[in-house]
Design a protein around this motif. Structure first.
Motif, PDB file in Angstrom:
ATOM      1  N   MET A  28      -0.868  12.217  -6.085  1.00  0.00           N
ATOM      2  CA  MET A  28      -1.916  11.984  -5.095  1.00  0.00           C
ATOM      3  C   MET A  28      -3.317  12.139  -5.671  1.00  0.00           C
ATOM      4  O   MET A  28      -4.210  11.370  -5.344  1.00  0.00           O
ATOM      5  CB  MET A  28      -1.726  12.952  -3.927  1.00  0.00           C
ATOM      6  CG  MET A  28      -2.503  12.535  -2.717  1.00  0.00           C
ATOM      7  SD  MET A  28      -2.055  13.432  -1.244  1.00  0.00           S
ATOM      8  CE  MET A  28      -0.329  13.107  -1.077  1.00  0.00           C
ATOM      9  N   ASN A  37       2.669   1.614  -3.433  1.00  0.00           N
ATOM     10  CA  ASN A  37       1.732   2.095  -4.455  1.00  0.00           C
ATOM     11  C   ASN A  37       1.467   3.586  -4.288  1.00  0.00           C
ATOM     12  O   ASN A  37       1.417   4.330  -5.274  1.00  0.00           O
ATOM     13  CB  ASN A  37       0.411   1.332  -4.379  1.00  0.00           C
ATOM     14  CG  ASN A  37       0.549  -0.111  -4.809  1.00  0.00           C
ATOM     15  OD1 ASN A  37       1.531  -0.512  -5.420  1.00  0.00           O
ATOM     16  ND2 ASN A  37      -0.434  -0.914  -4.458  1.00  0.00           N
ATOM     17  N   PHE A  38       1.286   4.024  -3.048  1.00  0.00           N
ATOM     18  CA  PHE A  38       0.944   5.422  -2.795  1.00  0.00           C
ATOM     19  C   PHE A  38       2.060   6.360  -3.202  1.00  0.00           C
ATOM     20  O   PHE A  38       1.820   7.380  -3.831  1.00  0.00           O
ATOM     21  CB  PHE A  38       0.597   5.629  -1.318  1.00  0.00           C
ATOM     22  CG  PHE A  38       0.033   6.992  -1.035  1.00  0.00           C
ATOM     23  CD1 PHE A  38      -1.329   7.219  -1.148  1.00  0.00           C
ATOM     24  CD2 PHE A  38       0.851   8.048  -0.688  1.00  0.00           C
ATOM     25  CE1 PHE A  38      -1.857   8.478  -0.912  1.00  0.00           C
ATOM     26  CE2 PHE A  38       0.338   9.314  -0.452  1.00  0.00           C
ATOM     27  CZ  PHE A  38      -1.026   9.518  -0.559  1.00  0.00           C
ATOM     28  N   TRP A  55       6.311  10.285   0.032  1.00  0.00           N
ATOM     29  CA  TRP A  55       5.605  10.898  -1.099  1.00  0.00           C
ATOM     30  C   TRP A  55       6.154  12.300  -1.340  1.00  0.00           C
ATOM     31  O   TRP A  55       6.433  12.662  -2.490  1.00  0.00           O
ATOM     32  CB  TRP A  55       4.087  10.945  -0.833  1.00  0.00           C
ATOM     33  CG  TRP A  55       3.334  11.410  -2.034  1.00  0.00           C
ATOM     34  CD1 TRP A  55       2.819  10.635  -3.034  1.00  0.00           C
ATOM     35  CD2 TRP A  55       3.056  12.772  -2.409  1.00  0.00           C
ATOM     36  NE1 TRP A  55       2.247  11.438  -3.994  1.00  0.00           N
ATOM     37  CE2 TRP A  55       2.379  12.755  -3.635  1.00  0.00           C
ATOM     38  CE3 TRP A  55       3.329  14.003  -1.819  1.00  0.00           C
ATOM     39  CZ2 TRP A  55       1.942  13.903  -4.276  1.00  0.00           C
ATOM     40  CZ3 TRP A  55       2.913  15.154  -2.454  1.00  0.00           C
ATOM     41  CH2 TRP A  55       2.226  15.110  -3.674  1.00  0.00           C
ATOM     42  N   LYS A  97      -7.140  10.805  -4.193  1.00  0.00           N
ATOM     43  CA  LYS A  97      -7.154   9.530  -3.464  1.00  0.00           C
ATOM     44  C   LYS A  97      -7.880   9.684  -2.135  1.00  0.00           C
ATOM     45  O   LYS A  97      -7.682  10.668  -1.421  1.00  0.00           O
ATOM     46  CB  LYS A  97      -5.727   9.057  -3.188  1.00  0.00           C
ATOM     47  CG  LYS A  97      -4.983   8.603  -4.416  1.00  0.00           C
ATOM     48  CD  LYS A  97      -3.600   8.116  -4.043  1.00  0.00           C
ATOM     49  CE  LYS A  97      -2.846   7.708  -5.305  1.00  0.00           C
ATOM     50  NZ  LYS A  97      -1.504   7.210  -4.990  1.00  0.00           N
ATOM     51  N   ALA A 101      -6.678  12.079   0.882  1.00  0.00           N
ATOM     52  CA  ALA A 101      -5.271  11.984   1.271  1.00  0.00           C
ATOM     53  C   ALA A 101      -4.585  13.345   1.217  1.00  0.00           C
ATOM     54  O   ALA A 101      -3.770  13.672   2.083  1.00  0.00           O
ATOM     55  CB  ALA A 101      -4.553  10.968   0.381  1.00  0.00           C
ATOM     56  N   GLU A 104      -6.273   5.387   1.339  1.00  0.00           N
ATOM     57  CA  GLU A 104      -5.150   4.972   0.497  1.00  0.00           C
ATOM     58  C   GLU A 104      -3.808   5.191   1.198  1.00  0.00           C
ATOM     59  O   GLU A 104      -2.798   4.634   0.784  1.00  0.00           O
ATOM     60  CB  GLU A 104      -5.155   5.742  -0.831  1.00  0.00           C
ATOM     61  CG  GLU A 104      -6.312   5.413  -1.742  1.00  0.00           C
ATOM     62  CD  GLU A 104      -6.202   4.039  -2.373  1.00  0.00           C
ATOM     63  OE1 GLU A 104      -5.117   3.698  -2.880  1.00  0.00           O
ATOM     64  OE2 GLU A 104      -7.205   3.314  -2.340  1.00  0.00           O
ATOM     65  N   LEU A 105      -3.798   5.995   2.242  1.00  0.00           N
ATOM     66  CA  LEU A 105      -2.565   6.231   2.996  1.00  0.00           C
ATOM     67  C   LEU A 105      -2.183   4.976   3.767  1.00  0.00           C
ATOM     68  O   LEU A 105      -3.046   4.328   4.371  1.00  0.00           O
ATOM     69  CB  LEU A 105      -2.763   7.378   3.997  1.00  0.00           C
ATOM     70  CG  LEU A 105      -2.863   8.773   3.417  1.00  0.00           C
ATOM     71  CD1 LEU A 105      -3.457   9.729   4.443  1.00  0.00           C
ATOM     72  CD2 LEU A 105      -1.499   9.247   2.950  1.00  0.00           C
ATOM     73  N   CYS A 112       4.755   7.231   4.898  1.00  0.00           N
ATOM     74  CA  CYS A 112       4.106   7.293   3.593  1.00  0.00           C
ATOM     75  C   CYS A 112       4.088   8.730   3.066  1.00  0.00           C
ATOM     76  O   CYS A 112       4.482   8.994   1.925  1.00  0.00           O
ATOM     77  CB  CYS A 112       2.691   6.739   3.720  1.00  0.00           C
ATOM     78  SG  CYS A 112       1.756   6.654   2.195  1.00  0.00           S
ATOM     79  N   LYS A 148       0.843  -1.195   0.000  1.00  0.00           N
ATOM     80  CA  LYS A 148       0.000   0.000   0.000  1.00  0.00           C
ATOM     81  C   LYS A 148       0.883   1.252   0.000  1.00  0.00           C
ATOM     82  O   LYS A 148       0.637   2.189  -0.750  1.00  0.00           O
ATOM     83  CB  LYS A 148      -0.905  -0.031   1.236  1.00  0.00           C
ATOM     84  CG  LYS A 148      -1.954   1.047   1.285  1.00  0.00           C
ATOM     85  CD  LYS A 148      -2.857   0.811   2.490  1.00  0.00           C
ATOM     86  CE  LYS A 148      -3.939   1.829   2.608  1.00  0.00           C
ATOM     87  NZ  LYS A 148      -4.807   1.613   3.763  1.00  0.00           N
ATOM     88  N   HIS A 149       1.922   1.246   0.829  1.00  0.00           N
ATOM     89  CA  HIS A 149       2.871   2.362   0.895  1.00  0.00           C
ATOM     90  C   HIS A 149       3.555   2.541  -0.449  1.00  0.00           C
ATOM     91  O   HIS A 149       3.599   3.648  -0.983  1.00  0.00           O
ATOM     92  CB  HIS A 149       3.909   2.080   1.994  1.00  0.00           C
ATOM     93  CG  HIS A 149       5.023   3.081   2.051  1.00  0.00           C
ATOM     94  ND1 HIS A 149       5.126   3.993   3.064  1.00  0.00           N
ATOM     95  CD2 HIS A 149       6.070   3.308   1.231  1.00  0.00           C
ATOM     96  CE1 HIS A 149       6.196   4.752   2.854  1.00  0.00           C
ATOM     97  NE2 HIS A 149       6.786   4.347   1.755  1.00  0.00           N
TER      98      HIS A 149
END
Length: 90
Positions: A16, A10-11, A85, A19, A43, A23-24, A81, A7-8
């Protein structure tokens, strides 16, 4: 970065956009629901709070615990995360 979740990964690999907060990394349906109730539905809204707190790890984690009851692991996952990002896109 090998200990991060899918998940991390992908994010942090894409913009962003719109989202949902869930999603975080570290934010599932329960915490997501609490964040939404407090006005943090997307997010990027949580990212805004992260930036308002000047990306300060302790302040952000304290805020996350206050606003939605996140435990230490959830706080760490969400912080990492957003930090990763920002490192990729800002």
């Amino acid at each position: 970065m090998s200990s991060t979740s899918q998940k991390h990964k992908n994010f942090v690999q894409e913009p962003m956009a719109e989202k949902p907060v869930t999603e975080l990394a570290g934010i599932g349906p329960t915490l997501g629901g609490r964040l939404i109730e407090n006005g943090f539905d997307l997010a990027y809204v949580v990212l805004g709070q992260f930036l308002v707190l000047k990306k300060d790890e302790e302040m952000f984690k304290d805020w996350l615990k206050e606003v939605c009851g996140a435990n230490a692991k959830q706080q760490e996952d969400c912080y990492r995360c957003l930090k990763d990002w920002c490192d990729n896109f800002l």
